[in-house]
Motif scaffolding. Sequence first.
Motif, PDB file in Angstrom:
ATOM      1  N   SER A 208       0.832  -1.208   0.000  1.00  0.00           N
ATOM      2  CA  SER A 208       0.000   0.000   0.000  1.00  0.00           C
ATOM      3  C   SER A 208       0.861   1.251   0.000  1.00  0.00           C
ATOM      4  CB  SER A 208      -0.901  -0.004   1.244  1.00  0.00           C
ATOM      5  OG  SER A 208      -0.116  -0.055   2.421  1.00  0.00           O
ATOM      6  N   SER A 209       2.159   1.062  -0.190  1.00  0.00           N
ATOM      7  CA  SER A 209       3.076   2.202  -0.147  1.00  0.00           C
ATOM      8  C   SER A 209       3.592   2.563  -1.533  1.00  0.00           C
ATOM      9  CB  SER A 209       4.253   1.895   0.787  1.00  0.00           C
ATOM     10  OG  SER A 209       4.954   0.744   0.341  1.00  0.00           O
ATOM     11  N   THR A 210       2.782   2.333  -2.558  1.00  0.00           N
ATOM     12  CA  THR A 210       3.202   2.722  -3.891  1.00  0.00           C
ATOM     13  C   THR A 210       3.257   4.237  -3.982  1.00  0.00           C
ATOM     14  OG1 THR A 210       0.956   2.869  -4.778  1.00  0.00           O
ATOM     15  CG2 THR A 210       2.016   0.700  -4.827  1.00  0.00           C
ATOM     16  N   GLU A 211       3.940   4.735  -5.006  1.00  0.00           N
ATOM     17  CA  GLU A 211       4.020   6.177  -5.216  1.00  0.00           C
ATOM     18  C   GLU A 211       2.628   6.790  -5.362  1.00  0.00           C
ATOM     19  OE1 GLU A 211       5.662   3.839  -6.780  1.00  0.00           O
ATOM     20  OE2 GLU A 211       7.800   4.321  -6.943  1.00  0.00           O
ATOM     21  N   ILE A 212       1.712   6.023  -5.963  1.00  0.00           N
ATOM     22  CA  ILE A 212       0.343   6.507  -6.179  1.00  0.00           C
ATOM     23  C   ILE A 212      -0.374   6.691  -4.854  1.00  0.00           C
ATOM     24  CG2 ILE A 212      -1.856   5.988  -7.315  1.00  0.00           C
ATOM     25  CD1 ILE A 212      -0.037   4.033  -9.119  1.00  0.00           C
ATOM     26  N   LEU A 216      -1.743  10.018  -2.799  1.00  0.00           N
ATOM     27  CA  LEU A 216      -3.127  10.169  -2.348  1.00  0.00           C
ATOM     28  C   LEU A 216      -3.187  10.491  -0.853  1.00  0.00           C
ATOM     29  CD1 LEU A 216      -5.124   7.376  -4.218  1.00  0.00           C
ATOM     30  CD2 LEU A 216      -5.579   9.839  -4.271  1.00  0.00           C
ATOM     31  N   ARG A 217      -2.391   9.793  -0.068  1.00  0.00           N
ATOM     32  CA  ARG A 217      -2.382  10.055   1.373  1.00  0.00           C
ATOM     33  C   ARG A 217      -1.937  11.481   1.673  1.00  0.00           C
ATOM     34  NH1 ARG A 217      -0.539   4.671   1.780  1.00  0.00           N
ATOM     35  NH2 ARG A 217       1.639   5.356   1.843  1.00  0.00           N
ATOM     36  N   ALA A 218      -1.066  12.014   0.834  1.00  0.00           N
ATOM     37  CA  ALA A 218      -0.572  13.382   1.042  1.00  0.00           C
ATOM     38  C   ALA A 218      -1.693  14.408   0.931  1.00  0.00           C
ATOM     39  CB  ALA A 218       0.532  13.695   0.040  1.00  0.00           C
ATOM     40  N   ILE A 219      -2.760  14.066   0.204  1.00  0.00           N
ATOM     41  CA  ILE A 219      -3.892  14.997   0.084  1.00  0.00           C
ATOM     42  C   ILE A 219      -5.111  14.480   0.856  1.00  0.00           C
ATOM     43  CG2 ILE A 219      -3.120  15.966  -2.112  1.00  0.00           C
ATOM     44  CD1 ILE A 219      -5.096  14.150  -3.553  1.00  0.00           C
ATOM     45  N   PHE A 269      -4.758  14.130  -9.619  1.00  0.00           N
ATOM     46  CA  PHE A 269      -4.031  14.638  -8.460  1.00  0.00           C
ATOM     47  C   PHE A 269      -2.542  14.514  -8.790  1.00  0.00           C
ATOM     48  CE2 PHE A 269      -4.778  10.167  -8.014  1.00  0.00           C
ATOM     49  CZ  PHE A 269      -3.608   9.641  -7.490  1.00  0.00           C
ATOM     50  N   PRO A 270      -1.710  15.325  -8.162  1.00  0.00           N
ATOM     51  CA  PRO A 270      -0.282  15.294  -8.516  1.00  0.00           C
ATOM     52  C   PRO A 270       0.430  14.057  -7.971  1.00  0.00           C
ATOM     53  CG  PRO A 270      -0.680  16.848  -6.735  1.00  0.00           C
ATOM     54  CD  PRO A 270      -2.033  16.379  -7.183  1.00  0.00           C
TER      55      PRO A 270
END
Length: 304
Positions: A208-212, A216-219, A269-270
Amino acid sequence: MHDTNTLRGIDLNLLVILDALLAERHVSRTASRLNMSQPAVSHALGRLRHLFDDPLLIRRDGQLVLSARALEIAPALSEALRQVREVLGPGGFDPAKEKRTFRLAMSDYGSAVVLPGLLKMLRLEAPGVDVVITQSNREAMLRQVLDGDCDLAIGVFPDRPERIDSEQLFVERFACLADRKSLGGRDRLDIGAYLARPHVLVAMKDQSSTEIDTALRAIGHARRIAVTLPHWGNAPRLIQGTDLVLTVARKALALHEHDPAVAVFEPPFPIPPFPFVQVWHERRSGDPAHLWLRNMVAGVSMAV
């Protein structure tokens, strides 16, 4: 330290064999690399052990590992031989005459992006060079490089251990793929519609720690993973006729850019772009054949 008279008695070809042995950590692979017989390499290893008064290679857990003395001399030996080859000029290495097997570790994404062009160049310039491709997760590929089980790993390696050299091949970014009919006349999804849909995750293991997902968690969001599979090659085929969304490296979707049944679009999202690199053990840096292979990979990657 050897005095001048001792050095006069050393067969310098032994040092070439030692350099290959320390890089390969395998007698039969060293024999193949140097176009020698296995008994000849084993005999040379015996002479080297006597010369250095050290085992150099020690069998542990079914594998050969470098002794402390071998770890100490490997970088200096590789650099010394590199300088000797520079003095002698390029005549010591001829791709057209090279007979060697290289072991490359990469994902099926790497295989699809880099391998077609690389094989064309190899068949043209070095018909005697063979390649063996293996696939593992990032950690396993780096371990193979460190252990000498592969010559080169190609992929995404944000965290690289010591003694690993690298070269950036290109910078990749992400894109999304969805069934065009399911978009209802739109050509993309906004963040709300994106999060409302089930997703396909391409990963060698459940993660669950992919870049994607990090982006998403960052936002403050998370997506629902409905399907996890280890090969991206099959992933795009799962999208047509469903409400699934696939978010992967854009070059993986090149064949689908003009497919009328699906839509390729920017994520809503970025997600930071990421470097796609080749990595190798520093002890192989002075090997002219290995340098030639790396240059081939870099040249092919510029064209994708």
